[in-house]
Write a protein that holds these residues in place. Sequence first.
Motif, PDB file in Angstrom:
ATOM      1  N   ARG A 156       0.824  -1.213   0.000  1.00  0.00           N
ATOM      2  CA  ARG A 156       0.000   0.000   0.000  1.00  0.00           C
ATOM      3  C   ARG A 156       0.858   1.263   0.000  1.00  0.00           C
ATOM      4  NH1 ARG A 156      -4.712   0.221   4.184  1.00  0.00           N
ATOM      5  NH2 ARG A 156      -3.061  -0.120   5.714  1.00  0.00           N
ATOM      6  N   TRP A 157       2.141   1.089   0.276  1.00  0.00           N
ATOM      7  CA  TRP A 157       3.058   2.230   0.242  1.00  0.00           C
ATOM      8  C   TRP A 157       3.317   2.717  -1.175  1.00  0.00           C
ATOM      9  CZ3 TRP A 157       7.296   1.189  -2.698  1.00  0.00           C
ATOM     10  CH2 TRP A 157       7.595  -0.166  -2.922  1.00  0.00           C
ATOM     11  N   LEU A 158       3.010   1.881  -2.164  1.00  0.00           N
ATOM     12  CA  LEU A 158       3.311   2.241  -3.544  1.00  0.00           C
ATOM     13  C   LEU A 158       2.615   3.535  -3.971  1.00  0.00           C
ATOM     14  CD1 LEU A 158       3.259  -1.214  -5.387  1.00  0.00           C
ATOM     15  CD2 LEU A 158       5.184   0.389  -5.245  1.00  0.00           C
ATOM     16  N   ALA A 159       1.353   3.686  -3.596  1.00  0.00           N
ATOM     17  CA  ALA A 159       0.592   4.862  -4.052  1.00  0.00           C
ATOM     18  C   ALA A 159       1.201   6.166  -3.555  1.00  0.00           C
ATOM     19  CB  ALA A 159      -0.871   4.733  -3.636  1.00  0.00           C
ATOM     20  N   PRO A 160       1.424   6.352  -2.235  1.00  0.00           N
ATOM     21  CA  PRO A 160       2.009   7.627  -1.802  1.00  0.00           C
ATOM     22  C   PRO A 160       3.439   7.828  -2.301  1.00  0.00           C
ATOM     23  CG  PRO A 160       1.823   6.104   0.048  1.00  0.00           C
ATOM     24  CD  PRO A 160       1.048   5.511  -1.073  1.00  0.00           C
ATOM     25  N   VAL A 161       4.220   6.762  -2.372  1.00  0.00           N
ATOM     26  CA  VAL A 161       5.615   6.913  -2.823  1.00  0.00           C
ATOM     27  C   VAL A 161       5.659   7.302  -4.299  1.00  0.00           C
ATOM     28  CG1 VAL A 161       7.759   5.663  -3.271  1.00  0.00           C
ATOM     29  CG2 VAL A 161       6.591   5.394  -1.072  1.00  0.00           C
ATOM     30  N   LEU A 162       4.867   6.635  -5.121  1.00  0.00           N
ATOM     31  CA  LEU A 162       4.858   6.959  -6.542  1.00  0.00           C
ATOM     32  C   LEU A 162       4.290   8.358  -6.787  1.00  0.00           C
ATOM     33  CD1 LEU A 162       3.747   3.556  -8.139  1.00  0.00           C
ATOM     34  CD2 LEU A 162       6.036   4.585  -8.091  1.00  0.00           C
ATOM     35  N   LEU A 163       3.277   8.740  -5.998  1.00  0.00           N
ATOM     36  CA  LEU A 163       2.722  10.083  -6.145  1.00  0.00           C
ATOM     37  C   LEU A 163       3.768  11.134  -5.810  1.00  0.00           C
ATOM     38  CD1 LEU A 163       0.262  11.899  -6.654  1.00  0.00           C
ATOM     39  CD2 LEU A 163      -0.301  11.680  -4.231  1.00  0.00           C
ATOM     40  N   TYR A 164       4.515  10.911  -4.731  1.00  0.00           N
ATOM     41  CA  TYR A 164       5.550  11.870  -4.356  1.00  0.00           C
ATOM     42  C   TYR A 164       6.660  11.915  -5.406  1.00  0.00           C
ATOM     43  CZ  TYR A 164       9.048  14.287  -1.540  1.00  0.00           C
ATOM     44  OH  TYR A 164       9.977  15.187  -1.079  1.00  0.00           O
ATOM     45  N   ALA A 165       7.041  10.752  -5.905  1.00  0.00           N
ATOM     46  CA  ALA A 165       8.067  10.717  -6.944  1.00  0.00           C
ATOM     47  C   ALA A 165       7.612  11.478  -8.187  1.00  0.00           C
ATOM     48  CB  ALA A 165       8.398   9.269  -7.303  1.00  0.00           C
ATOM     49  N   ALA A 166       6.327  11.346  -8.524  1.00  0.00           N
ATOM     50  CA  ALA A 166       5.798  12.060  -9.687  1.00  0.00           C
ATOM     51  C   ALA A 166       5.800  13.566  -9.441  1.00  0.00           C
ATOM     52  CB  ALA A 166       4.385  11.572  -9.997  1.00  0.00           C
ATOM     53  N   PHE A 167       5.415  13.985  -8.229  1.00  0.00           N
ATOM     54  CA  PHE A 167       5.430  15.405  -7.889  1.00  0.00           C
ATOM     55  C   PHE A 167       6.831  15.990  -8.034  1.00  0.00           C
ATOM     56  CE2 PHE A 167       1.761  17.672  -6.258  1.00  0.00           C
ATOM     57  CZ  PHE A 167       0.802  16.686  -6.169  1.00  0.00           C
ATOM     58  N   VAL A 168       7.808  15.279  -7.510  1.00  0.00           N
ATOM     59  CA  VAL A 168       9.178  15.782  -7.559  1.00  0.00           C
ATOM     60  C   VAL A 168       9.703  15.775  -8.990  1.00  0.00           C
ATOM     61  CG1 VAL A 168      11.549  15.339  -6.801  1.00  0.00           C
ATOM     62  CG2 VAL A 168       9.665  15.114  -5.180  1.00  0.00           C
ATOM     63  N   ALA A 169       9.413  14.696  -9.719  1.00  0.00           N
ATOM     64  CA  ALA A 169       9.911  14.596 -11.090  1.00  0.00           C
ATOM     65  C   ALA A 169       9.319  15.675 -11.988  1.00  0.00           C
ATOM     66  CB  ALA A 169       9.592  13.207 -11.653  1.00  0.00           C
ATOM     67  N   VAL A 170       8.040  15.990 -11.787  1.00  0.00           N
ATOM     68  CA  VAL A 170       7.386  17.000 -12.624  1.00  0.00           C
ATOM     69  C   VAL A 170       7.718  18.415 -12.150  1.00  0.00           C
ATOM     70  CG1 VAL A 170       5.154  17.924 -13.334  1.00  0.00           C
ATOM     71  CG2 VAL A 170       5.523  15.458 -13.305  1.00  0.00           C
ATOM     72  N   GLY A 171       7.749  18.616 -10.840  1.00  0.00           N
ATOM     73  CA  GLY A 171       7.911  19.968 -10.314  1.00  0.00           C
ATOM     74  C   GLY A 171       9.338  20.451 -10.222  1.00  0.00           C
ATOM     75  N   VAL A 172      10.290  19.529 -10.206  1.00  0.00           N
ATOM     76  CA  VAL A 172      11.698  19.917 -10.092  1.00  0.00           C
ATOM     77  C   VAL A 172      12.377  19.661 -11.435  1.00  0.00           C
ATOM     78  CG1 VAL A 172      13.881  19.478  -8.927  1.00  0.00           C
ATOM     79  CG2 VAL A 172      11.744  19.386  -7.634  1.00  0.00           C
ATOM     80  N   GLN A 173      12.741  20.721 -12.093  1.00  0.00           N
ATOM     81  CA  GLN A 173      13.410  20.629 -13.384  1.00  0.00           C
ATOM     82  C   GLN A 173      14.876  21.029 -13.239  1.00  0.00           C
ATOM     83  OE1 GLN A 173      11.721  19.400 -15.991  1.00  0.00           O
ATOM     84  NE2 GLN A 173       9.891  19.254 -14.717  1.00  0.00           N
ATOM     85  N   GLY A 174      15.717  20.428 -14.030  1.00  0.00           N
ATOM     86  CA  GLY A 174      17.127  20.752 -13.998  1.00  0.00           C
ATOM     87  C   GLY A 174      17.376  22.219 -14.296  1.00  0.00           C
ATOM     88  N   GLY A 175      18.243  22.840 -13.524  1.00  0.00           N
ATOM     89  CA  GLY A 175      18.574  24.241 -13.743  1.00  0.00           C
ATOM     90  C   GLY A 175      17.746  25.222 -12.956  1.00  0.00           C
ATOM     91  N   GLN A 176      16.734  24.746 -12.203  1.00  0.00           N
ATOM     92  CA  GLN A 176      15.957  25.653 -11.360  1.00  0.00           C
ATOM     93  C   GLN A 176      16.749  25.965 -10.086  1.00  0.00           C
ATOM     94  OE1 GLN A 176      12.273  23.536 -10.762  1.00  0.00           O
ATOM     95  NE2 GLN A 176      11.293  24.512 -12.524  1.00  0.00           N
ATOM     96  N   PRO A 177      16.467  27.106  -9.431  1.00  0.00           N
ATOM     97  CA  PRO A 177      17.173  27.448  -8.187  1.00  0.00           C
ATOM     98  C   PRO A 177      16.992  26.358  -7.131  1.00  0.00           C
ATOM     99  CG  PRO A 177      15.968  29.340  -9.022  1.00  0.00           C
ATOM    100  CD  PRO A 177      15.539  28.176  -9.850  1.00  0.00           C
ATOM    101  N   VAL A 178      18.074  25.985  -6.505  1.00  0.00           N
ATOM    102  CA  VAL A 178      18.052  24.818  -5.634  1.00  0.00           C
ATOM    103  C   VAL A 178      17.155  25.025  -4.406  1.00  0.00           C
ATOM    104  CG1 VAL A 178      20.160  25.580  -4.431  1.00  0.00           C
ATOM    105  CG2 VAL A 178      19.511  23.169  -4.408  1.00  0.00           C
ATOM    106  N   LEU A 179      17.179  26.198  -3.798  1.00  0.00           N
ATOM    107  CA  LEU A 179      16.389  26.408  -2.585  1.00  0.00           C
ATOM    108  C   LEU A 179      14.891  26.424  -2.876  1.00  0.00           C
ATOM    109  CD1 LEU A 179      18.550  29.080  -0.722  1.00  0.00           C
ATOM    110  CD2 LEU A 179      18.384  26.629  -0.254  1.00  0.00           C
TER     111      LEU A 179
END
Length: 227
Positions: free
Chosen positions: A22-45
Amino acid sequence: MTTTALAPLVRYQLALLARSQRWLAPVLLYAAFVAVGVQGGQPVLDSLGYGAAALLPVAAWLTRLCVTGEPPAARYCAAAATSPARAHLAALLTAFGCAAALGAAATAFVVLVSKWADTDGQVRINPLDAAGAGLLAVLTCALLGTAVGALGSRPVLHGTGWSIALTATGTLLALVTAGSPARLTVNALVGGSHAGAVALPLVPLAVAVLLAAAAGAVVCGLSSRRG
């Protein structure tokens, strides 16, 4: 209540969570959020603030999974062998540990792919300092998410509908309410990105520790009375 006494219960809760998948759903959702929302070259903070904020609802979700995933018969056996409060605390620690580990992995990813500079790209941000601030933010949001999940689940609330609704509401309030440690932490990261300086959110983390400890004490105390 010693760490040695809790360690077998935490391993037991980890095994239950892993086997349930059952951990798959929250973990995959978080991974998707980070993968989509964090793009290379954006300010680190800025990216670290995004990743920390997204972890809070995931931590609440994992907490609900941990405290409700055990079959009633197994839960009664664990409570009888140790105590209801100790068994419940192990579930909360498992959820927090999983959320913190997930957030730490996301922090490492963000630091690696982001631009080590302020919002305007004029001031260099030390990546180690940024990683430290990001980890503190992750711990703050993981603690608050665990507290929200604990107060929105058994033994405080047993009904699934009300539990999910109040957990979601509590998560939203923890993110947007003025003075919330999560909001202060994210604002510190974003503000540091604009100012070109890393500010360690130590005070919000300390407040989050106190809030999580209070919530844990309440729900563990209730578990001895309400099951």
